[in-house]
Design an enzyme around this catalytic site. Structure first.
Site, mmCIF file in Angstrom:
data_model
loop_
_atom_site.group_PDB
_atom_site.id
_atom_site.type_symbol
_atom_site.label_atom_id
_atom_site.label_comp_id
_atom_site.label_asym_id
_atom_site.label_seq_id
_atom_site.Cartn_x
_atom_site.Cartn_y
_atom_site.Cartn_z
ATOM 1 N N ASP A 1 -11.064 36.772 -39.071
ATOM 2 C CA ASP A 1 -12.680 37.581 -38.985
ATOM 3 C C ASP A 1 -13.070 37.704 -37.565
ATOM 4 O O ASP A 1 -12.687 36.903 -36.617
ATOM 5 C CB ASP A 1 -13.523 36.815 -39.752
ATOM 6 N N ASP B 1 -6.616 35.546 -42.946
ATOM 7 C CA ASP B 1 -6.914 36.674 -42.366
ATOM 8 C C ASP B 1 -7.786 36.246 -41.208
ATOM 9 O O ASP B 1 -7.876 35.045 -40.784
ATOM 10 C CB ASP B 1 -7.893 37.298 -43.401
ATOM 11 N N ASP C 1 -20.565 26.428 -42.423
ATOM 12 C CA ASP C 1 -20.772 25.174 -43.194
ATOM 13 C C ASP C 1 -19.900 24.147 -42.613
ATOM 14 O O ASP C 1 -20.472 23.198 -42.516
ATOM 15 C CB ASP C 1 -19.939 25.590 -44.588
HETATM 16 P P1 ATP Z 1 -10.098 31.008 -46.191
HETATM 17 O O1 ATP Z 1 -8.851 30.718 -45.440
HETATM 18 O O2 ATP Z 1 -9.990 30.263 -47.412
HETATM 19 O O3 ATP Z 1 -10.511 32.313 -46.218
HETATM 20 P P2 ATP Z 1 -12.399 30.709 -44.522
HETATM 21 O O4 ATP Z 1 -12.979 29.442 -43.752
HETATM 22 O O5 ATP Z 1 -11.947 31.961 -43.661
HETATM 23 O O6 ATP Z 1 -11.093 30.282 -45.417
HETATM 24 P P3 ATP Z 1 -14.337 32.607 -45.845
HETATM 25 O O7 ATP Z 1 -14.677 31.946 -47.157
HETATM 26 O O8 ATP Z 1 -13.394 33.670 -45.749
HETATM 27 O O9 ATP Z 1 -13.394 31.193 -45.602
HETATM 28 O O10 ATP Z 1 -15.454 32.675 -45.035
HETATM 29 C C1 ATP Z 1 -15.317 33.053 -43.528
HETATM 30 C C2 ATP Z 1 -16.454 31.973 -42.775
HETATM 31 O O11 ATP Z 1 -17.730 32.191 -43.140
HETATM 32 C C3 ATP Z 1 -15.987 30.607 -42.763
HETATM 33 O O12 ATP Z 1 -15.074 29.913 -42.090
HETATM 34 C C4 ATP Z 1 -17.277 29.838 -42.457
HETATM 35 O O13 ATP Z 1 -17.637 29.801 -41.124
HETATM 36 C C5 ATP Z 1 -18.263 31.007 -43.158
HETATM 37 N N1 ATP Z 1 -18.589 30.480 -44.417
HETATM 38 C C6 ATP Z 1 -18.307 30.927 -45.516
HETATM 39 N N2 ATP Z 1 -18.927 30.679 -46.766
HETATM 40 C C7 ATP Z 1 -20.086 29.786 -46.148
HETATM 41 C C8 ATP Z 1 -21.284 29.110 -46.819
HETATM 42 N N3 ATP Z 1 -21.120 28.902 -48.042
HETATM 43 N N4 ATP Z 1 -21.977 28.458 -46.040
HETATM 44 C C9 ATP Z 1 -21.914 28.622 -44.664
HETATM 45 N N5 ATP Z 1 -20.855 29.359 -43.946
HETATM 46 C C10 ATP Z 1 -20.027 29.989 -44.841
HETATM 47 MG MG MG Z 2 -11.405 33.711 -44.802
#
Ligand code: ATP
Ligand code: MG
Length: 412
Positions: free
Chosen positions: A50, A48, A146
């Site tokens: 964001d 996705d 993170d």
């Molecule tokens: P995925 O492909 O699994 O969705 P993602 O990196 O997009 O991976 P998400 O859980 O959708 O992960 O979170 C979106 C963004 O928010 C992350 O890329 C990160 O920048 C931030 N984020 C999410 N969880 C945390 C956390 N626990 N602490 C700090 N930043 C976070």
């Molecule tokens: Mg994500």
């Protein structure tokens, strides 16, 4: 640092691009951020996209008809598109404890990384984040994230990746690294340790050595994370298509003993003989790769089947024994009863399926799920997987055994 030409623009979702364009036309900053940018840079297909923006939620709301603002504590805008697609738009935020002067610059080769600076943290201090974020600037938004690979912005209009945290360097090096001191970032939010495992396993990335040490040192903090979040991360690891790698890393770092002691103890006792567990997870990963994602009860049953069967062995009432095996775990993670009961059924019938006594199980509503688990189990044990295991429509009931008629003894 700004890098141009790293991302092929046409790989960006057209709806996400539309949202960015409208925000920018209205005078706001708007960038793609997080997992979508990371996956594009790694040449993977993003799940996705964001968006991070300088617009406040109500301003986003006013720009899009198909938009709803969600979240009680921190408000996010969801822009809805056909087919259930949601583009998440969040206003730049910062950690309210970070003041501008408390940001450090670290030189790393040609790159400059910004890291949050926390000078006086002692060993005992409770760092767990319990507060909400405040609105902030783009660089502050990058710093609260993170991992460096998750802290990159993509400015679509200028086709530039904006990197405050050295993430491009780490994408190139295929390394997961926290933004700032890993021990501190993990103590602030222990779920980040499980997220590190997830990204390493799913994207096949290496681990920054300092972060690896912190994962081990801080493993106990995972027991302080909220149980539903931990449980959700366990499910995500199982669904990731790289569950074998993920759980091996959890075991290797000692995290598994904190999260799932029932499985860790079993593996520790067996040592090199623990192949069955790993092969079962490899079979799970194969199903995921084949586009046949097992449901949560099957995934959890597959994870726990070996220690559960060991526990149930020789018990008069296997179902009752299973309940007592999962009781602690189910309480710890508040596993929904529906899933727990389903797991019990699925595990309980495995022996029958192994013995080839399908019988009337084939007419039960749970047959397809238990057959799938049986397929995984056959993989794990090196047995031939019956062709109906992953497609029960191929199950053919054997003809009923013929009754042998006793012939009347011939009159003598
Ligand atoms: P995925 O492909 O699994 O969705 P993602 O990196 O997009 O991976 P998400 O859980 O959708 O992960 O979170 C979106 C963004 O928010 C992350 O890329 C990160 O920048 C931030 N984020 C999410 N969880 C945390 C956390 N626990 N602490 C700090 N930043 C976070
Ligand atoms: Mg994500």
């Amino acid at each position: 640092m700004r890098y141009s030409g790293l991302i092929a623009k046409e790989r960006v979702d057209a709806d996400a691009a539309k949202v960015v364009k409208r925000l920018v036309r209205s005078g706001h900053l708007a960038y793609l951020v997080g997992g979508g940018v990371r996956d594009l840079l790694l040449g993977q297909k993003p799940k996705d996209f964001d968006i991070a923006t300088s617009a406040r939620p109500h301003e986003v709301r006013a720009l899009f008809r198909n938009c709803r603002v969600i979240g009680r504590r921190f408000r996010l805008a969801h822009v809805l598109f056909s087919g259930g697609k949601i583009i998440e738009v969040a206003t730049f935020r910062r950690d309210p404890r970070d003041d501008d002067p408390a940001i450090d610059h670290v030189e790393d080769g040609d790159t400059m990384r910004l890291v949050p600076q926390r000078r006086h943290v002692d060993e005992q201090q409770d760092l767990l984040i319990r507060h909400d974020n405040a609105f902030g600037e783009p660089h502050e938004d990058a710093l609260r994230r993170d991992f460096t690979i998750n802290g990159l912005f993509y400015d679509l209009e200028r086709d530039e990746v904006i990197d405050y945290v050295g993430g491009v360097l780490d994408v190139r090096a295929h390394t997961v690294r926290t933004i700032g001191d890993p021990a501190i970032r993990f103590r602030e939010d222990p779920i980040r340790i499980l997220r590190a495992v997830k990204f390493c396993a799913r994207l096949d990335l290496g681990i920054d050595p300092e972060m690896y040490d912190a994962m081990i040192d801080q493993r106990q903090t995972v027991s302080r994370a909220s149980p539903p979040r931990t449980f959700e991360e366990i499910l995500r690891l199982l669904r990731s298509g790289a569950s074998h790698r993920a759980f091996y890393l959890l075991w290797d770092t000692g995290l598994l003993s904190v999260m799932l002691p029932e499985l860790a103890a079993y593996l520790d006792d067996l040592g090199d003989q623990s192949d069955e567990v790993w092969r079962r997870l490899m079979a799970v990963d194969e199903r995921v790769a084949a586009g046949d994602l097992p449901n949560d009860a099957i995934l959890l049953a597959a994870l726990l089947q070996s220690p559960a069967e060991e526990y149930m062995e020789g018990e008069k009432d296997p179902a009752l024994a299973f309940d007592s095996f999962v009781e602690d775990l189910a309480q710890r993670f508040t596993v929904p009863r529906r899933i727990r009961e389903r797991m019990r059924i699925l595990v309980s019938v495995q022996k029958r399926l192994r013995d080839g006594k399908v019988g009337n199980l084939a007419r039960r509503e749970f047959f397809a799920d238990s057959a799938l688990l049986h397929g995984l189990d056959c993989h794990a044990r090196g047995l031939t997987v019956p062709e109906w295991a992953y497609d029960v429509s191929r199950y053919v009931e054997p003809p009923p055994a013929k009754k042998i008629k006793r012939e009347k003894p011939a009159p003598t």
